[in-house]
Scaffold this active site. Structure first.
Site, PDB file in Angstrom:
ATOM      1  CB  ILE A 112      -0.978  -0.009   1.212  1.00  0.00           C
ATOM      2  CG1 ILE A 112      -1.986   1.142   1.132  1.00  0.00           C
ATOM      3  CG2 ILE A 112      -0.228  -0.035   2.528  1.00  0.00           C
ATOM      4  CD1 ILE A 112      -3.162   1.017   2.088  1.00  0.00           C
ATOM      5  CB  CYS A 113       0.876   4.156   0.795  1.00  0.00           C
ATOM      6  SG  CYS A 113       0.965   5.951   0.941  1.00  0.00           S
ATOM      7  CG  HIS A 114       5.277   6.482  -0.395  1.00  0.00           C
ATOM      8  ND1 HIS A 114       4.196   7.152   0.137  1.00  0.00           N
ATOM      9  CD2 HIS A 114       5.929   7.368  -1.181  1.00  0.00           C
ATOM     10  CE1 HIS A 114       4.203   8.406  -0.304  1.00  0.00           C
ATOM     11  NE2 HIS A 114       5.245   8.563  -1.102  1.00  0.00           N
ATOM     12  CB  SER A 161      -4.657   0.077  -1.471  1.00  0.00           C
ATOM     13  OG  SER A 161      -5.697  -0.839  -1.712  1.00  0.00           O
TER      14      SER A 161
END
Length: 188
Positions: A112-114, A161
């Site tokens: 998720i994200c970074h 995500s």
């Protein structure tokens, strides 16, 4: 067990200092509630620092050093984001190899994200449909991924995500993929 689809599953969470705390704690709780044994793996021993955006969060005790574990002993992998966390992980050869091994073994991975920065370094996003924090879009495209702006994307066992707002969908899809197990097309 119907109410615990991850009963008898062992899921690794790979993180180091600077991870976005909620991106570790929410999936951890959801996956644990689904019956899995969850293990915090890090290139650092002792405790690692969580972050709440740009503020220090809690300290978390590392269960296993990445140098002493093998992907073959886990059923899946979660990579939380935060900026400093994946930036450090992608510079650690043992962490990158640990991630790559999940793909070589066809096991599900949720990032998720970074957190996808580590996937880029592991060279496992070529021809994969993914999403992430928007600033990683160009990096992912340059690594051969097909980046989309969607809440949650799953491509042959790779769940991705964008940010903490996507955690409910991310957790649900990660549990589904971890319960299915091996993905034949999930290779580096």
């Amino acid at each position: 067990m119907a109410d615990q689809p991850l009963h008898n599953k062992k899921i690794a969470f790979l993180a180091t200092d600077g991870f976005e705390q909620v991106e570790l704690t929410k999936p951890w709780e959801a996956i644990q509630e689904a019956g899995a044994n969850v293990v915090l793996v890090s290139p650092k021993d002792g405790k690692i620092q969580g972050m709440n955006h740009d503020e220090k969060g809690d300290l978390f005790t590392v269960d296993e050093n990445v140098r002493s574990v093998a992907a073959e002993n886990f059923d899946g992998l979660v990579l939380p984001g935060g900026v400093a966390n994946p930036d450090s992980l992608r510079m650690d050869e043992d962490s990158v190899q640990f991630v790559r091994d999940f793909f070589d073994q066809g096991k599900p991975v949720a990032a998720i994200c970074h957190g996808l920065w580590t996937l880029i370094e592991a060279d496992v996003v070529l021809d994969r449909k993914v999403t992430s924090w928007p600033s990683l879009k160009t990096d992912l495209k340059n690594a051969g991924a097909h980046w989309v702006d969607e809440e949650c994307v799953c491509d042959e066992g790779l769940v991705t995500s964008r940010n903490p707002d996507d955690l409910p969908a991310f957790c649900q899809k990660a549990i589904e993929e971890f319960s299915e197990g091996k993905h034949a097309a999930q290779t580096a």
